[in-house]
Design a protein around this motif. Structure first.
Motif, PDB file in Angstrom:
ATOM      1  N   PHE A  79      59.589  46.244   8.183  1.00  0.00           N
ATOM      2  CA  PHE A  79      58.919  45.508   9.260  1.00  0.00           C
ATOM      3  C   PHE A  79      59.673  45.679  10.566  1.00  0.00           C
ATOM      4  O   PHE A  79      59.076  45.773  11.631  1.00  0.00           O
ATOM      5  N   GLY A  80      60.993  45.739  10.521  1.00  0.00           N
ATOM      6  CA  GLY A  80      61.803  45.928  11.725  1.00  0.00           C
ATOM      7  C   GLY A  80      61.513  47.267  12.380  1.00  0.00           C
ATOM      8  O   GLY A  80      61.444  47.363  13.612  1.00  0.00           O
ATOM      9  N   GLN A  81      61.326  48.293  11.576  1.00  0.00           N
ATOM     10  CA  GLN A  81      61.025  49.619  12.120  1.00  0.00           C
ATOM     11  C   GLN A  81      59.604  49.706  12.645  1.00  0.00           C
ATOM     12  O   GLN A  81      59.326  50.345  13.665  1.00  0.00           O
ATOM     13  N   ILE A  82      58.680  49.034  11.966  1.00  0.00           N
ATOM     14  CA  ILE A  82      57.275  49.058  12.404  1.00  0.00           C
ATOM     15  C   ILE A  82      57.082  48.313  13.706  1.00  0.00           C
ATOM     16  O   ILE A  82      56.425  48.794  14.620  1.00  0.00           O
ATOM     17  N   PHE A  83      57.651  47.124  13.786  1.00  0.00           N
ATOM     18  CA  PHE A  83      57.405  46.258  14.944  1.00  0.00           C
ATOM     19  C   PHE A  83      58.515  46.341  15.988  1.00  0.00           C
ATOM     20  O   PHE A  83      58.482  45.636  16.979  1.00  0.00           O
ATOM     21  N   GLY A  84      59.526  47.166  15.754  1.00  0.00           N
ATOM     22  CA  GLY A  84      60.671  47.255  16.686  1.00  0.00           C
ATOM     23  C   GLY A  84      60.490  48.205  17.809  1.00  0.00           C
ATOM     24  O   GLY A  84      59.627  48.877  18.158  1.00  0.00           O
TER      25      GLY A  84
END
Length: 105
Positions: A100-105
């Protein structure tokens, strides 16, 4: 340990009289008495019902052998799984958070 001894031991541990056990199994008190004396042995269906009633494995009833982890064969609920596999759940949560951090970062 003999089957007759096992039946008597688990019946007493369950707090049942021969009559009460016979009622639960839809048989006669005389049959239970004969099982416990070793004069007669219950059939396979009755052995299965005894093991289920006493909440033990058939192997434990017949052979007197307690399986290494007889609970492992029972269905495990989420909290039991979490208690035993907490590290696995932690890894999954970290992977999901990283994703999720990579998707929304």
């Amino acid at each position: 340990m003999e089957l007759s001894t096992q039946i008597r031991k688990y019946r007493k541990a369950a707090g049942l009289t021969q009559e009460a056990l016979a009622e639960k199994l839809n048989t006669t008190r005389q049959s239970v008495s004969k099982w416990e004396q070793g004069v007669l042995e219950p059939n396979l269906q009755m052995l299965n019902e005894l093991a289920t009633l006493f909440e033990i494995s058939l192997d434990e009833l017949v052979n007197g052998v307690q399986t290494k982890n007889s609970r492992e064969r029972l269905p495990m609920n989420f909290w039991e799984f979490a208690n035993e596999k907490w590290w696995f759940i932690l890894i999954i949560v970290l992977v999901i958070c990283g994703t999720f951090g990579q998707i929304f970062g």
